[in-house]
Design an enzyme around this catalytic site. Sequence first.
Site, PDB file in Angstrom:
ATOM      1  CG  ASP A 111      89.936  51.521  68.876  1.00 23.08           C
ATOM      2  OD1 ASP A 111      89.381  50.641  69.562  1.00 23.08           O
ATOM      3  OD2 ASP A 111      90.287  51.347  67.688  1.00 23.08           O
ATOM      4  CE1 TYR A 122      87.532  55.392  66.606  1.00 27.93           C
ATOM      5  CE2 TYR A 122      85.590  54.016  66.799  1.00 27.93           C
ATOM      6  CZ  TYR A 122      86.956  54.165  66.856  1.00 27.93           C
ATOM      7  OH  TYR A 122      87.740  53.087  67.175  1.00 27.93           O
ATOM      8  CG  ASP A 167     104.702  59.631  68.984  1.00 27.65           C
ATOM      9  OD1 ASP A 167     104.332  60.340  69.959  1.00 27.65           O
ATOM     10  OD2 ASP A 167     105.456  60.065  68.094  1.00 27.65           O
TER      11      ASP A 167
HETATM   12  C1  IPM Z   1      86.181  48.994  70.796  1.00 27.89           C
HETATM   13  C2  IPM Z   1      86.046  48.419  69.420  1.00 27.89           C
HETATM   14  C3  IPM Z   1      85.128  49.324  68.584  1.00 27.89           C
HETATM   15  C4  IPM Z   1      85.776  50.682  68.501  1.00 27.89           C
HETATM   16  C5  IPM Z   1      84.802  48.802  67.182  1.00 27.89           C
HETATM   17  C6  IPM Z   1      84.271  47.376  67.243  1.00 27.89           C
HETATM   18  C7  IPM Z   1      83.854  49.690  66.452  1.00 27.89           C
HETATM   19  O1  IPM Z   1      87.286  48.265  68.827  1.00 27.89           O
HETATM   20  O2  IPM Z   1      85.162  49.071  71.520  1.00 27.89           O
HETATM   21  O3  IPM Z   1      87.279  49.374  71.162  1.00 27.89           O
HETATM   22  O4  IPM Z   1      86.594  50.929  67.613  1.00 27.89           O
HETATM   23  O5  IPM Z   1      85.470  51.521  69.338  1.00 27.89           O
HETATM   24 MG    MG Z   2      88.908  48.757  70.101  1.00 27.34          MG
END
Ligand code: IPM
Ligand code: MG
Length: 370
Positions: free
Chosen positions: A254, A148, A230
């Site tokens: 995520d 990220y 996975d």
């Molecule tokens: C989450 C969301 C966020 C992320 C996005 C909106 C940037 O999906 O909080 O899980 O990817 O972390």
């Molecule tokens: Mg998310």
Amino acid sequence: MSRTHRTHRIAVLAGDGIGPEVMTESLRVLDAVEARFGFSTVRDERLVGGAAIDATGHPLPPETIAACEQSDAILFGSVGGPKWESQPPDLQPERGALLPLRKHFGLFANLRPGVCLPSLTHASPVKNELIPNGFDVLCVRELTGGVYFGQPKGREERDGEPVAFDTMIYRKSEIDRILRVAFTAAMGRGKRLVSVDKANVLATSVLWRETANEVAADFPEVALSHLYVDNAAMQLVKRPDSFDVLVTENLFGDILSDEMAMISGSLGMLPSASLGKQNAGGLYYGMYEPSGGSAPDIAGRGIANPIAQILSAAMMLRHSLGENEAAAAIEAAVARTIDDGYRTGDIATGAAAEIRVGTAGMADAVLERL
Ligand code: IPM
Ligand code: MG
């Protein structure tokens, strides 16, 4: 615990979609526990997300950041909606507000409970015979590292065509601190921790697994195991009740936390916490928000389930404000409300014993049980 009156400062960022309506209900619940447990919160309500774009042109205005800096915690609603989808990426409500808030406040530990109560298994897409007693999993996601935020990240022209790249990078210290949060959480629950990685392919995962095994030495009571991501995705849908605590890096977390939220049946029930610095008393600076998002399709109709927001306030009371009794009282009241049959549309089956309620009605039922 001291019975002198305690005052906490919180930043309240309701945001978009159902955010404002569920936030209103969680603040009513907060009022009630404050009166009962003898503390108060000073609430600084600020704009964020699309609402902030409309008013100021930016999803995270400096006044909002300043208000958060002056607070002990952030109670967050949700951001985003079709109206702002054509904004440039960095000025979109989600990317332009959530990611900078996480980075600015160093909110590295994301706790996402995935709970399917035994009385709500019908709402889960998992075959009900696989989860006779529901399940209760805690996903601990690393939130400020990995692909990220890793540099370099970008896009350029190579050999006459565009290429784009992201960097997945972890320092050992970043892995160590999130593992410690996860092990500590496991100690307070079923003492089983599954660390999820892709150590058969990724260098970051090899370092992750090594570090997990080292940290495990400090938590001899916790049974640590490892799964490739996975396989973890498969096990989650097949036997979610085999998990206690799951810990993983940012991108895997995520994806897996959304899978976990979906199999638990209602996004409208799930809170989350994003924790940063911890003070000497063990309390974290943190941001608390429902897992479910802004749900623009049902916004403004008074039908959204406020429980995720109410439970987010409870997590804030526990992890940032040290008001553990108030937190436990809210959680118990929510559990009784569900036991007593109160159902918003997202968790209803149409069974005769159910009491169908909207957003305010659900909060009323929780308040009556506090
Ligand atoms: C989450 C969301 C966020 C992320 C996005 C909106 C940037 O999906 O909080 O899980 O990817 O972390
Ligand atoms: Mg998310």
